[in-house]
Design a protein around this motif. Structure first.
Motif, PDB file in Angstrom:
ATOM      1  N   ALA A   1      -3.130  -5.063   1.003  1.00 21.59           N
ATOM      2  CA  ALA A   1      -2.236  -5.820   0.243  1.00 21.59           C
ATOM      3  C   ALA A   1      -2.053  -5.147  -1.205  1.00 21.59           C
ATOM      4  CB  ALA A   1      -2.625  -7.252  -0.102  1.00 21.59           C
ATOM      5  N   LEU A   2      -0.908  -5.492  -2.008  1.00 26.06           N
ATOM      6  CA  LEU A   2      -0.407  -4.793  -3.140  1.00 26.06           C
ATOM      7  C   LEU A   2      -0.473  -5.930  -4.348  1.00 26.06           C
ATOM      8  CD1 LEU A   2       0.626  -2.276  -4.477  1.00 26.06           C
ATOM      9  CD2 LEU A   2       3.079  -3.310  -3.836  1.00 26.06           C
ATOM     10  N   SER A   3      -1.076  -5.815  -5.359  1.00 21.85           N
ATOM     11  CA  SER A   3      -1.141  -6.857  -6.174  1.00 21.85           C
ATOM     12  C   SER A   3       0.425  -7.021  -6.982  1.00 21.85           C
ATOM     13  CB  SER A   3      -1.909  -6.388  -7.528  1.00 21.85           C
ATOM     14  OG  SER A   3      -1.495  -5.328  -8.162  1.00 21.85           O
ATOM     15  N   SER A   4       0.358  -8.072  -7.306  1.00 21.90           N
ATOM     16  CA  SER A   4       1.778  -8.796  -7.808  1.00 21.90           C
ATOM     17  C   SER A   4       2.489  -7.946  -9.014  1.00 21.90           C
ATOM     18  CB  SER A   4       1.525 -10.369  -8.385  1.00 21.90           C
ATOM     19  OG  SER A   4       1.496 -11.126  -7.291  1.00 21.90           O
TER      20      SER A   4
ATOM     21  N   ARG B   1      -2.192  -2.395  -8.535  1.00 16.43           N
ATOM     22  CA  ARG B   1      -3.224  -2.208  -7.493  1.00 16.43           C
ATOM     23  C   ARG B   1      -3.074  -2.340  -6.094  1.00 16.43           C
ATOM     24  NH1 ARG B   1      -5.277  -4.771 -12.143  1.00 16.43           N
ATOM     25  NH2 ARG B   1      -6.563  -3.707 -13.593  1.00 16.43           N
ATOM     26  N   VAL B   2      -3.807  -2.006  -5.281  1.00 12.76           N
ATOM     27  CA  VAL B   2      -3.829  -1.922  -3.702  1.00 12.76           C
ATOM     28  C   VAL B   2      -5.083  -2.264  -3.399  1.00 12.76           C
ATOM     29  CG1 VAL B   2      -3.575  -0.697  -1.532  1.00 12.76           C
ATOM     30  CG2 VAL B   2      -1.946  -0.278  -3.421  1.00 12.76           C
TER      31      VAL B   2
ATOM     32  N   ARG C   1     -12.039  -2.227  -0.683  1.00 12.19           N
ATOM     33  CA  ARG C   1     -11.801  -1.022  -1.629  1.00 12.19           C
ATOM     34  C   ARG C   1     -10.333  -1.561  -2.590  1.00 12.19           C
ATOM     35  NH1 ARG C   1     -15.073   3.290  -0.254  1.00 12.19           N
ATOM     36  NH2 ARG C   1     -15.704   3.017   1.938  1.00 12.19           N
ATOM     37  N   VAL C   2     -10.553  -1.142  -3.863  1.00 11.81           N
ATOM     38  CA  VAL C   2      -9.399  -1.635  -4.559  1.00 11.81           C
ATOM     39  C   VAL C   2      -9.121  -0.274  -5.302  1.00 11.81           C
ATOM     40  CG1 VAL C   2      -8.452  -2.700  -6.757  1.00 11.81           C
ATOM     41  CG2 VAL C   2     -10.036  -3.883  -4.833  1.00 11.81           C
ATOM     42  N   TRP C   3      -7.609   0.024  -5.346  1.00 11.90           N
ATOM     43  CA  TRP C   3      -7.424   1.530  -5.683  1.00 11.90           C
ATOM     44  C   TRP C   3      -6.164   1.355  -6.747  1.00 11.90           C
ATOM     45  CZ3 TRP C   3      -8.896   5.304  -2.263  1.00 11.90           C
ATOM     46  CH2 TRP C   3      -9.607   4.831  -0.993  1.00 11.90           C
TER      47      TRP C   3
END
Length: 341
Positions: A56-59, A63-64, A74-76
């Motif tokens: 998912a992509l943050s609004s 971040r992904v 995991r957050v990217w």
């Protein structure tokens, strides 16, 4: 033919950002983000080191998140493809999401817990324990409440404290496979075997019931989506798409069908609510179909057919692009839709 074919993009997940500027695709162990106008990659592939089941992509587009059977969240950094932090569960992760304001991340797992994290740092803020595996987790639009679905039972929690709301303590209305908040956060749809229930979040009481049967065969509802106005919602079943009045649970249109399709597996409204996208297929062949209807008149506007498993689909916010995964193995195709209909 598609307008763009994104080679090696992964075919299991596709999603546009809220502003329509970015397309996220995922498959196998990697996720990629693309400029949704030029369809050039914006960062190097982000490799999860295990099969990705959720991405998912943050609004805010910064971040992904990726998660899967390895129990790792995991957050990217979306602009660089660099991993920012990793959180762990003691079992496969079944659901994960950002809050609408991009401040928090939640993950739900087979280990019977939901965990709330600070999106920027990965600090664990709360661990919520359920009696069974946590099938789905979502934040309400305001980001202060968290819905957890476990063994067909919905429970609402306060995000900051991680404590269960006293009213309602729990919501149990038959079988529930999928739940979603209304745009204003006041209501929840609980979708199950052959009906969808509209629930008042503050009291846990049911205010409307949409019965797929007798309007369609009594097949399971696999997904539900609110229109942006909150006045109606759509359901996808293994037989048809149906649009309902959210206040009464009565059908707004006749059931929308897909000619030779045998099942639908997703449904979504465009950002202004005037278009409805559904994806489906036939179990006996690789043919997959994406259909777009006028959400007000139920007129079919577009049909895209492709010989593929069709594992992912997404409609751009303005309703002019379809991204479809599973095209030629791990590729994603993008079709342009006319606005003249």
């Amino acid at each position: 033919a598609p307008a763009f074919l994104l080679r090696g993009s992964g075919g299991t997940i596709a999603a546009f950002s809220d502003d329509g500027k970015i397309l996220l695709t995922a498959g196998g162990d990697s996720v990629r983000i693309w400029n949704a106008h030029t369809f050039k990659p914006l960062a190097d592939p982000m490799r999860h080191l295990g099969r990705i089941d959720i991405a998912a992509l943050s609004s805010d587009g910064r971040r992904v998140l990726t998660a899967g059977a390895d129990g790792a969240l995991r957050v990217w950094a979306a602009d660089r493809g660099r991993q920012l932090w990793v959180g762990k569960h003691d079992g496969p992760i079944l659901s994960a999401a950002f809050s609408r304001d991009s401040t928090f991340v939640v993950s739900g797992s087979k280990d019977r817990t939901a965990q709330i994290w600070e999106a920027a740092t990965g600090k664990k803020l709360a661990t919520i324990r359920r009696e069974n595996e946590v099938d789905q987790v979502i934040f309400n639009p305001a980001g202060d409440k968290l819905m957890t679905l476990s063994a067909s039972t919905i429970r609402i929690f306060d995000v900051k404290s991680g404590k269960a709301e006293k009213s309602p303590e729990r919501v149990e209305i038959g079988v529930c496979f999928y739940a979603t908040f209304s745009p204003d956060g006041k209501y929840l749809i609980s979708a199950g075997q052959s009906s969808a229930h509209v629930i008042d979040v503050a009291t846990g009481t049911e205010i409307a019931t949409a019965d797929v049967w007798p309007h369609d065969s009594p097949w399971s509802i696999v997904e539900a989506a609110y229109a942006p106005s909150g006045a109606k919602f759509a359901t996808a079943t293994t037989g048809s798409i149906q649009i309902w009045d959210a206040a009464t649970g009565k059908p707004v249109t006749n059931a929308l069908r897909g000619d030779d399709l045998r099942y639908f597996n997703s449904v979504a409204f465009s950002a202004n609510g005037d278009r409805l996208l559904a994806a489906g297929g036939t179990p006996t062949s690789k043919k997959h179909v994406w259909m777009v209807w006028d959400a007000r008149s139920a007129k079919r506007l577009e049909v895209v057919r492709y010989e593929s498993p069709g594992m992912a689909s997404a409609l751009s916010p303005e309703g002019t692009l379809i991204a479809a995964g599973g095209i030629e193995a791990d590729d994603t195709a993008v079709w342009r839709l006319s606005r003249d209909n």
